[in-house]
Design a protein around this motif. Sequence first.
Motif, PDB file in Angstrom:
ATOM      1  N   GLY A  12      10.987   2.975  -3.103  1.00  0.00           N
ATOM      2  CA  GLY A  12      11.512   1.970  -2.163  1.00  0.00           C
ATOM      3  C   GLY A  12      10.593   1.752  -0.966  1.00  0.00           C
ATOM      4  O   GLY A  12      11.041   1.289   0.080  1.00  0.00           O
ATOM      5  N   SER A  13       9.279   2.036  -1.127  1.00  0.00           N
ATOM      6  CA  SER A  13       8.377   1.937   0.020  1.00  0.00           C
ATOM      7  C   SER A  13       7.586   0.633   0.061  1.00  0.00           C
ATOM      8  O   SER A  13       6.724   0.458   0.908  1.00  0.00           O
ATOM      9  CB  SER A  13       7.405   3.129   0.033  1.00  0.00           C
ATOM     10  N   ASN A  14       7.907  -0.277  -0.862  1.00  0.00           N
ATOM     11  CA  ASN A  14       7.207  -1.563  -0.854  1.00  0.00           C
ATOM     12  C   ASN A  14       8.171  -2.715  -1.104  1.00  0.00           C
ATOM     13  O   ASN A  14       7.753  -3.786  -1.548  1.00  0.00           O
ATOM     14  CB  ASN A  14       6.111  -1.555  -1.939  1.00  0.00           C
ATOM     15  N   GLY A  74       5.785   6.614  -2.044  1.00  0.00           N
ATOM     16  CA  GLY A  74       6.247   6.007  -3.294  1.00  0.00           C
ATOM     17  C   GLY A  74       5.883   6.804  -4.520  1.00  0.00           C
ATOM     18  O   GLY A  74       5.354   7.916  -4.453  1.00  0.00           O
ATOM     19  N   THR A  75       6.168   6.177  -5.665  1.00  0.00           N
ATOM     20  CA  THR A  75       6.064   6.853  -6.959  1.00  0.00           C
ATOM     21  C   THR A  75       4.878   6.333  -7.758  1.00  0.00           C
ATOM     22  O   THR A  75       4.279   5.304  -7.433  1.00  0.00           O
ATOM     23  CB  THR A  75       7.341   6.572  -7.783  1.00  0.00           C
ATOM     24  N   VAL A  76       4.605   7.041  -8.848  1.00  0.00           N
ATOM     25  CA  VAL A  76       3.557   6.609  -9.776  1.00  0.00           C
ATOM     26  C   VAL A  76       3.895   5.217 -10.327  1.00  0.00           C
ATOM     27  O   VAL A  76       3.036   4.332 -10.392  1.00  0.00           O
ATOM     28  CB  VAL A  76       3.427   7.652 -10.924  1.00  0.00           C
ATOM     29  N   ALA A 108      -1.673  -0.033  -6.341  1.00  0.00           N
ATOM     30  CA  ALA A 108      -1.842   0.461  -4.956  1.00  0.00           C
ATOM     31  C   ALA A 108      -3.324   0.605  -4.623  1.00  0.00           C
ATOM     32  O   ALA A 108      -4.155   0.866  -5.503  1.00  0.00           O
ATOM     33  CB  ALA A 108      -1.146   1.818  -4.816  1.00  0.00           C
ATOM     34  N   HIS A 109      -3.647   0.414  -3.351  1.00  0.00           N
ATOM     35  CA  HIS A 109      -5.055   0.494  -2.944  1.00  0.00           C
ATOM     36  C   HIS A 109      -5.181   1.375  -1.714  1.00  0.00           C
ATOM     37  O   HIS A 109      -4.248   1.494  -0.914  1.00  0.00           O
ATOM     38  CB  HIS A 109      -5.607  -0.904  -2.644  1.00  0.00           C
ATOM     39  N   TYR A 110      -6.348   1.985  -1.603  1.00  0.00           N
ATOM     40  CA  TYR A 110      -6.625   2.788  -0.408  1.00  0.00           C
ATOM     41  C   TYR A 110      -8.140   2.917  -0.240  1.00  0.00           C
ATOM     42  O   TYR A 110      -8.854   3.193  -1.217  1.00  0.00           O
ATOM     43  CB  TYR A 110      -5.999   4.194  -0.508  1.00  0.00           C
TER      44      TYR A 110
HETATM   45  C1  LIG Z   1       3.835   3.986   5.757  1.00  0.00           C
HETATM   46  C2  LIG Z   1       3.420   3.303   4.498  1.00  0.00           C
HETATM   47  C3  LIG Z   1       2.082   3.311   4.112  1.00  0.00           C
HETATM   48  C4  LIG Z   1       1.669   2.658   2.940  1.00  0.00           C
HETATM   49  N1  LIG Z   1       0.363   2.724   2.579  1.00  0.00           N
HETATM   50  C5  LIG Z   1      -0.047   2.111   1.436  1.00  0.00           C
HETATM   51  C6  LIG Z   1      -1.414   2.178   0.998  1.00  0.00           C
HETATM   52  O1  LIG Z   1      -2.251   2.809   1.620  1.00  0.00           O
HETATM   53  N2  LIG Z   1      -1.767   1.502  -0.113  1.00  0.00           N
HETATM   54  C7  LIG Z   1      -0.862   0.805  -0.848  1.00  0.00           C
HETATM   55  O2  LIG Z   1      -1.242   0.211  -1.863  1.00  0.00           O
HETATM   56  N3  LIG Z   1       0.441   0.749  -0.487  1.00  0.00           N
HETATM   57  C8  LIG Z   1       0.870   1.381   0.625  1.00  0.00           C
HETATM   58  N4  LIG Z   1       2.189   1.323   0.996  1.00  0.00           N
HETATM   59  C9  LIG Z   1       3.134   0.580   0.162  1.00  0.00           C
HETATM   60  C10 LIG Z   1       3.792   1.442  -0.944  1.00  0.00           C
HETATM   61  O3  LIG Z   1       3.738   2.796  -0.602  1.00  0.00           O
HETATM   62  C11 LIG Z   1       3.096   1.245  -2.279  1.00  0.00           C
HETATM   63  O4  LIG Z   1       3.131  -0.098  -2.638  1.00  0.00           O
HETATM   64  C12 LIG Z   1       3.759   2.097  -3.371  1.00  0.00           C
HETATM   65  O5  LIG Z   1       2.905   2.115  -4.499  1.00  0.00           O
HETATM   66  C13 LIG Z   1       5.135   1.595  -3.789  1.00  0.00           C
HETATM   67  O6  LIG Z   1       5.720   2.560  -4.644  1.00  0.00           O
HETATM   68  P1  LIG Z   1       7.304   2.755  -4.723  1.00  0.00           P
HETATM   69  O7  LIG Z   1       7.577   3.762  -5.770  1.00  0.00           O
HETATM   70  O8  LIG Z   1       7.857   3.017  -3.384  1.00  0.00           O
HETATM   71  O9  LIG Z   1       7.758   1.314  -5.239  1.00  0.00           O
HETATM   72  P2  LIG Z   1       9.050   0.500  -4.818  1.00  0.00           P
HETATM   73  O10 LIG Z   1       8.910   0.055  -3.409  1.00  0.00           O
HETATM   74  O11 LIG Z   1      10.276   1.232  -5.183  1.00  0.00           O
HETATM   75  O12 LIG Z   1       8.897  -0.750  -5.775  1.00  0.00           O
HETATM   76  C14 LIG Z   1       7.816  -1.656  -5.620  1.00  0.00           C
HETATM   77  C15 LIG Z   1       7.741  -2.518  -6.887  1.00  0.00           C
HETATM   78  O13 LIG Z   1       7.364  -1.663  -7.974  1.00  0.00           O
HETATM   79  C16 LIG Z   1       8.304  -1.793  -9.035  1.00  0.00           C
HETATM   80  N5  LIG Z   1       8.413  -0.504  -9.716  1.00  0.00           N
HETATM   81  C17 LIG Z   1       8.661   0.717  -9.171  1.00  0.00           C
HETATM   82  N6  LIG Z   1       8.694   1.649 -10.146  1.00  0.00           N
HETATM   83  C18 LIG Z   1       8.464   1.003 -11.321  1.00  0.00           C
HETATM   84  C19 LIG Z   1       8.386   1.404 -12.685  1.00  0.00           C
HETATM   85  N7  LIG Z   1       8.572   2.668 -13.068  1.00  0.00           N
HETATM   86  N8  LIG Z   1       8.125   0.458 -13.618  1.00  0.00           N
HETATM   87  C20 LIG Z   1       7.963  -0.849 -13.262  1.00  0.00           C
HETATM   88  N9  LIG Z   1       8.038  -1.288 -12.008  1.00  0.00           N
HETATM   89  C21 LIG Z   1       8.277  -0.372 -11.038  1.00  0.00           C
HETATM   90  C22 LIG Z   1       9.602  -2.201  -8.356  1.00  0.00           C
HETATM   91  O14 LIG Z   1      10.462  -2.850  -9.267  1.00  0.00           O
HETATM   92  C23 LIG Z   1       9.086  -3.135  -7.263  1.00  0.00           C
HETATM   93  O15 LIG Z   1       8.856  -4.417  -7.809  1.00  0.00           O
HETATM   94  C24 LIG Z   1       2.628   1.981   2.135  1.00  0.00           C
HETATM   95  C25 LIG Z   1       3.977   2.007   2.505  1.00  0.00           C
HETATM   96  C26 LIG Z   1       4.386   2.671   3.665  1.00  0.00           C
HETATM   97  C27 LIG Z   1       5.843   2.713   4.013  1.00  0.00           C
END
Ligand SMILES: Cc1cc2nc3c(=O)[nH]c(=O)nc-3n(C[C@H](O)[C@H](O)[C@H](O)COP(=O)(O)OP(=O)(O)OC[C@H]3O[C@@H](n4cnc5c(N)ncnc54)[C@H](O)[C@@H]3O)c2cc1C
Length: 308
Positions: free
Chosen positions: A64-66, A125-127, A135-137
């Motif tokens: 839930g981080s995006n 967040g998750t894989v 995701a990028h960094y």
């Molecule tokens: C403080 C902070 C820093 C961050 N820094 C970065 C960074 O450096 N680089 C970066 O790229 N992002 C960053 N993010 C954003 C976020 O962490 C990434 O986008 C992360 O990869 C999202 O993962 P999540 O599991 O939280 O996905 P969610 O927010 O739960 O979901 C995002 C999307 O992915 C889909 N999804 C999730 N799991 C699955 C699955 N198993 N199969 C298919 N679809 C799925 C969801 O349906 C949704 O559409 C940051 C966020 C925060 C809060």
Amino acid sequence: MLTTLTSIVGQARVTANAPLAPLTTFGVGGAADWLVEVRSVEELRAVVEAAAAAGQPLHVLGGGSNVLVSDAGVRGVVLRLKLAGVSQPSTDRVRAEAGLTMNGLVRWMIGRGLAGLETWAGTPGTVGGAIHGNAHYGGHDISELVSTVAVVTPVGEWREEPASAMGFGYDTSRLFETREVVVWADFFAAPGDPEALRAVARASLAHRKRTQPLQLPSAGCVFQNPLPGRDVVPAGIPWSSGALVDRAGLKAARVGGAQISPVHANFIVTNGAATAADIRALIEQAKQAVREQFGVQLREEIVYLGDV
Ligand SMILES: Cc1cc2nc3c(=O)[nH]c(=O)nc-3n(C[C@H](O)[C@H](O)[C@H](O)COP(=O)(O)OP(=O)(O)OC[C@H]3O[C@@H](n4cnc5c(N)ncnc54)[C@H](O)[C@@H]3O)c2cc1C
């Protein structure tokens, strides 16, 4: 639907009208019609098939981080994958299930002296979420480290795909279109000295602490950065959405309980009393100001869940 879902995963792992705000880093938004936790591939396929048969939309929530969840909530089924295993199928590969946190994966690899993901320490967040949005960094995409991804399709089929078939691009993958659910991903790994890897991980964490407003709820960067070939940024202005929002005069702007971060203008932070509508209004203000002043169309990096 409730009866069908309960028959697949049991009563304890289905919640009707489930609040989603606590499951997101923004901490805003309404309830899912049904929130379901799956703990095996069989359960996942059965839930996917049941939702399709009932004509119910299916969404996946990782860490839930995006995401920005609508104040009106999300119709249909919201899935959480409680599949968080990790293994090493060969000396140069690590297989991580989609529900594992990126931080958990980084720790596991470092602990076993495996190099590859140490710079990703601190990525929330998750894989599954990292694969979905690529995701990028530090100028790198996670897809550079991925060899294979296993998914379940919206009709419950199992597929194992090479990374080259995943449609990875800047902040995107084919999953936006196909709506497949990631089950696991294989990452490249090489031997490394745990102490040296730990030092790299610590440096990444320190960099994040210095540059990001980590004390307040957010979803990380709200907007994708402009892309050469797709966007045109006026000369003298950095190719950074944060810089564009800042120079448009919106750094620290507020709507209700949401604010464009004074620390990093591509973050929107909340004060605990924000609504999704507040955040969406700030997003629209930023897009409008940047479009009018610089002719650049900002695009969201965050994903909307429900009708935001
Ligand atoms: C403080 C902070 C820093 C961050 N820094 C970065 C960074 O450096 N680089 C970066 O790229 N992002 C960053 N993010 C954003 C976020 O962490 C990434 O986008 C992360 O990869 C999202 O993962 P999540 O599991 O939280 O996905 P969610 O927010 O739960 O979901 C995002 C999307 O992915 C889909 N999804 C999730 N799991 C699955 C699955 N198993 N199969 C298919 N679809 C799925 C969801 O349906 C949704 O559409 C940051 C966020 C925060 C809060």
